[in-house]
Structure formats: C-alpha cells, structure tokens
Design an enzyme around this catalytic site. Sequence first.
Site, PDB file in Angstrom:
ATOM      1  N   SER A 165       0.149   2.852   6.979  1.00 57.40           N
ATOM      2  CA  SER A 165       1.042   2.367   8.018  1.00 57.40           C
ATOM      3  C   SER A 165       2.095   1.433   7.408  1.00 57.40           C
ATOM      4  O   SER A 165       2.738   1.787   6.430  1.00 57.40           O
ATOM      5  CB  SER A 165       0.235   1.697   9.132  1.00 57.40           C
ATOM      6  OG  SER A 165       1.003   1.481  10.286  1.00 57.40           O
ATOM      7  N   ASP A 257       0.339  12.282  13.967  1.00 56.84           N
ATOM      8  CA  ASP A 257       0.419  10.823  13.945  1.00 56.84           C
ATOM      9  C   ASP A 257       1.048  10.326  15.249  1.00 56.84           C
ATOM     10  O   ASP A 257       2.167  10.700  15.592  1.00 56.84           O
ATOM     11  CB  ASP A 257       1.273  10.386  12.746  1.00 56.84           C
ATOM     12  CG  ASP A 257       1.254   8.888  12.499  1.00 56.84           C
ATOM     13  OD1 ASP A 257       0.894   8.126  13.425  1.00 56.84           O
ATOM     14  OD2 ASP A 257       1.594   8.477  11.377  1.00 56.84           O
ATOM     15  N   HIS A 291      -3.070   8.742  13.035  1.00 60.84           N
ATOM     16  CA  HIS A 291      -2.423   7.741  12.174  1.00 60.84           C
ATOM     17  C   HIS A 291      -3.387   7.044  11.219  1.00 60.84           C
ATOM     18  O   HIS A 291      -3.073   6.840  10.048  1.00 60.84           O
ATOM     19  CB  HIS A 291      -1.737   6.699  13.048  1.00 60.84           C
ATOM     20  CG  HIS A 291      -0.940   5.688  12.287  1.00 60.84           C
ATOM     21  ND1 HIS A 291       0.158   6.022  11.523  1.00 60.84           N
ATOM     22  CD2 HIS A 291      -1.085   4.335  12.154  1.00 60.84           C
ATOM     23  CE1 HIS A 291       0.669   4.937  10.961  1.00 60.84           C
ATOM     24  NE2 HIS A 291      -0.073   3.900  11.327  1.00 60.84           N
TER      25      HIS A 291
END
Length: 340
Positions: A165, A257, A291
């Site tokens: 991330s 995601d 994600h």
Amino acid sequence: MGPIGALSPAPNTYKYNRYMKGDVTTPLVVNFKLLKGHVNAEEAVAPESDIILDSVKHERIYMTEKVTRIPIREGRLRGTLFIPEGEGPFPGVIDLFGVAGGLLEYRSAQLASRGVASLTLAYFAFEDLPKKMKEIDLSYFEEGVDFLLSHPKIKKSGIGAIGVSKGADIANGMGAFLPKVKAVVSVNGLGVNILCPMKYKDLVIPELLFDISKVKILGPDLLGVRDTFYDSDDYPETQLPLHKSEAKYLFLCAKEDGNYKTDFEVDKAVARMKANGKTDYEVIKYDGAGHLLEPPYAPFSLATYHRVASSAVAWGGNSKDHTEAQVDSWRRIVEFLRDI
C-alpha cells in the site's frame, strides 16, 4: 458470507485484525470447533460441550527460535531488526507498511526465518514519531538503509525494500532516489505519490489528489474508494521516476484491489520505465485478490478500518483467490529478496 453491507452493522465494527497487531514472539493460536446442528452466533462463541463434535488447535509461529529480534532506537530511526540464524552475511531489506501506522513486525520476522535480515521501520503514529502522516522524507529511510548496511551480518552489495500500500509507494521512491537500494518489492503500490508530499533533499513530489465525490457508500460505516484518485497521466509531477532507478522491481498487483486501480497504475509506471529503456522489472497480477496481500495463511480481510478515511474501507477480492495469491506472492518475494 453475506453481502458487504451486512458485514458492518454498527460503527467501529472493523478493527485492525489480530494478525497485524500481534506480538511476533508469541504464537498465534486459533481454535477450530465442529458443532452439532445449527446454532446461533451466541451459542457458537461459547458452545456447550455436548454440541462440540470435534476440535483442533492451529498454532502460527512467526519467527524461528534462533532468529534475533533487536529493537532499534538509533537517531531518528524507530523500528525492529530481525537477523537470521547463522554467521551471514545475509541479504538485508527495509520493511514498510501503510496508513495503519505504528510498527508492524510480522512480515520481517517471517523473512528473517527464511534467511533475509529485515528492518521494519515505523514512520508515523509510533512513540515520538509524528502522529499523522503529513510528509514522507526519504532521508529518514536512507538512514535506515545506511544503518542496515553497517551491520556486520548484512551483505554490502545493497539493500532491498518491500512495502504494501503506501509503504510500497515509499519503497518505490526509495528505489528511485536511493542508489544503495538495489531491489524493490511493491505489493499493491503505485508508480505515483499519494496522500502526502514526498521529498528527498531539495526535491518535493506532490501527492496525486482524489475526488471525494467518487467515494461509494457500500454499507453502514463502509466505504469504497477504488475510483477516487485522479488519472496520474494528467499530473506527471506526482509520478515517481522509477525509470531512473538502478534497482530491480517486483510489482505484485491484485486485480480486484478495492483501494485503488493498482494494476492500471502499475501498467502506466512500467510503460514509462520501458519507454526510457529500463527492463529489470517483473509484474505479477492476481485475479480475485484484494488489497491486503499478506504472507500466506494470514486471514483474508474483506474490509478494515482505514486511518485516512476514518471509516472502514472495502479491500476487494475473494477469500479463495486472495489466499492463493498470498501463497504464490510470498514464494516470489522470498526468492527475489534472497537474490539481492
């Protein structure tokens, strides 16, 4: 599993999961129980012995017995260093996470258990570090690189960086600007800077902004943010100059995601790299993955609390494909970092 909206019946339902915040020196123990018949949620939490048909205990160990764990409070640095068993020298890596903040150690512990020395660094919301992520100063992470290279058990050929991330965006920036970083693993990260300015010495890269009107309400206290960021092609000043890097890159992208359009942005970054003659990169895309690609056998998190959004955010993906992606990506990560 019911619809997403049904997963958030009340505010603050979504917490950081236990896997993320656990003490790596203590095994994670999960008890599985097979119950007789159909029971409600209250009965399932504390079942009577006469309805328990069978049970089994699963113990997750984060680091092997002879891995050395060293808390680091050196100058500005706040982190934990994990050194594998043996004399070395070992490949070394800086390990970074995203907007959860704090200091997360579980991935570094597992990397060291597989022969990769890992320094997990906090950069906000930990001890005397800034409480909020207002700016990313790459010189802080450069101190981490120099600190790791100074350790007698670390290979001197260069350092790796791994992030997920926002941590992956930082790792990408480290590869672009810090010449001692020779390998970067970007787990659902972008080739652009987001959320706050990133600087290195006199250079400042602004953040790619997002359109709050595109946030989707998926349920009570549950947001969808995948489509909120503006097109990075329209804001080239936010792009990270990955094509100038001497590091090799491994991009791991979840095609579902829920945080942002990772695979599309990585395609753009790779196109810029290719156009400028850079070829030492690999892109792996996973259908059905979300994600939060963690080391294998971590719980699949459909949604958790997001510090920037101040709400739960849907991460995307489904449990089967996401779990398989975690197994495959971890194998690739370990092989990639061992080769620094």
